[in-house]
Design a protein around this motif. Structure first.
Motif, short mmCIF file in Angstrom:
data_model
loop_
_atom_site.label_atom_id
_atom_site.label_comp_id
_atom_site.label_asym_id
_atom_site.label_seq_id
_atom_site.Cartn_x
_atom_site.Cartn_y
_atom_site.Cartn_z
N GLN A 73 -80.33 0.94 13.61
CA GLN A 73 -79.94 1.86 12.53
C GLN A 73 -79.52 1.06 11.31
O GLN A 73 -78.36 1.09 10.89
N SER A 74 -80.45 0.37 10.71
CA SER A 74 -80.14 -0.55 9.62
C SER A 74 -79.54 0.14 8.39
O SER A 74 -78.84 -0.50 7.61
N TYR A 75 -79.80 1.42 8.23
CA TYR A 75 -79.25 2.13 7.07
C TYR A 75 -77.73 2.06 7.04
O TYR A 75 -77.11 2.10 5.98
N GLN A 76 -77.10 1.94 8.22
CA GLN A 76 -75.65 1.87 8.26
C GLN A 76 -75.14 0.58 7.63
O GLN A 76 -74.08 0.55 7.01
N LEU A 77 -75.89 -0.49 7.74
CA LEU A 77 -75.52 -1.74 7.08
C LEU A 77 -75.83 -1.68 5.59
O LEU A 77 -75.03 -2.12 4.76
N ARG A 78 -76.98 -1.12 5.25
CA ARG A 78 -77.36 -1.02 3.84
C ARG A 78 -76.42 -0.12 3.07
O ARG A 78 -76.15 -0.35 1.90
N ALA A 79 -75.91 0.92 3.72
CA ALA A 79 -75.03 1.87 3.05
C ALA A 79 -73.58 1.39 3.01
O ALA A 79 -72.71 2.08 2.48
N ARG A 95 -76.32 -12.25 7.11
CA ARG A 95 -75.31 -13.32 7.18
C ARG A 95 -74.07 -12.97 6.36
O ARG A 95 -72.95 -13.24 6.77
N ALA A 96 -74.24 -12.37 5.18
CA ALA A 96 -73.09 -12.04 4.32
C ALA A 96 -72.19 -11.00 4.98
O ALA A 96 -70.96 -11.12 4.96
N ILE A 97 -72.78 -10.00 5.60
CA ILE A 97 -71.99 -8.97 6.29
C ILE A 97 -71.26 -9.58 7.47
O ILE A 97 -70.08 -9.29 7.71
N ILE A 98 -71.94 -10.44 8.19
CA ILE A 98 -71.33 -11.11 9.35
C ILE A 98 -70.14 -11.94 8.90
O ILE A 98 -69.07 -11.92 9.52
N ALA A 99 -70.29 -12.68 7.82
CA ALA A 99 -69.20 -13.51 7.29
C ALA A 99 -68.02 -12.65 6.86
O ALA A 99 -66.85 -12.98 7.15
N ASP A 100 -68.31 -11.53 6.19
CA ASP A 100 -67.21 -10.63 5.76
C ASP A 100 -66.48 -10.06 6.98
O ASP A 100 -65.25 -9.98 6.98
N LEU A 101 -67.21 -9.67 8.00
CA LEU A 101 -66.59 -9.11 9.20
C LEU A 101 -65.78 -10.16 9.95
O LEU A 101 -64.74 -9.85 10.54
#
Length: 185
Positions: free
Chosen positions: A112-118, A174-180
């Motif tokens: 469900q990639s839209y959840q990351l994009r949103a 990678r950016a989302i992973i780093a933020d999390l």
């Protein structure tokens, strides 16, 4: 007019909606039958009574089809639910065992990639929630495929495809992973 099997095969309507439609049609047909029984006081001609009778017969036929469709749809749903549970159990050693942030992000990205994009995944609590949601969605989708194949084969095939795509998905997000990784619950 569609057959009961065709009506039941539609995933747009639930067993309950088929049952409600059947009941509604029976009520309308009953109203027409009442009107037919009061024919002398209604002042309708014989041709009008014949039309009402044909309409009542048609509505009763439709009601019967929707009633059978409700039963068929319910049995299909029970089978689908059972397969979904089997897929969830089969996924516990593969997808369900993922605990790393990057793996969970990759799961969400693949399903469900839209959840990351949103931007819906802003903290670790969101990550856990959307990972569970994605895995539930995956189990449901795999259950549809597993109707004519082994559940374990379907899950293992999905796991292999995920493992193929995992490095690319991790790099892409990678950016989302780093933020999390820098957030707290």
């Amino acid at each position: 007019m569609k057959s009961s099997d065709e009506l039941a095969a539609s995933f747009l309507d639930s067993a309950d909606s088929h049952k409600r439609r059947s009941t509604q049609l029976k009520r309308v047909a009953g109203g027409l039958r009442t009107e037919l029984s009061n024919a002398q006081s209604s002042g309708l001609t014989q041709s009008e009574l014949d039309v009402l009778n044909k309409a009542a017969v048609l509505l009763e036929s439709m009601a019967e089809r929707y009633g059978r469709a409700a039963s068929l749809r319910k049995s299909l749903q029970v089978k689908q639910d059972s397969l979904t549970e089997q897929c969830t159990a089969a996924m516990s050693d593969t997808f369900g065992a993922l605990t790393a942030i990057e793996d969970k992000v990759a799961v969400i990205a693949s399903i469900q990639s839209y959840q990351l994009r949103a931007g819906m995944v802003a903290n670790l609590r969101d990550l856990d929630y959307y990972t569970t949601d994605a895995l539930n969605s995956l189990a449901y989708s795999l259950a549809k495929v597993a109707t004519d194949r082994s559940v374990s084969d379907v899950v293992l095939e999905a796991w292999a495809k995920f493992n193929e795509a995992r490095p690319v998905l991790i790099e892409k997000h990678r950016a989302i992973i780093a933020d999390l990784a820098n957030t707290t619950r």
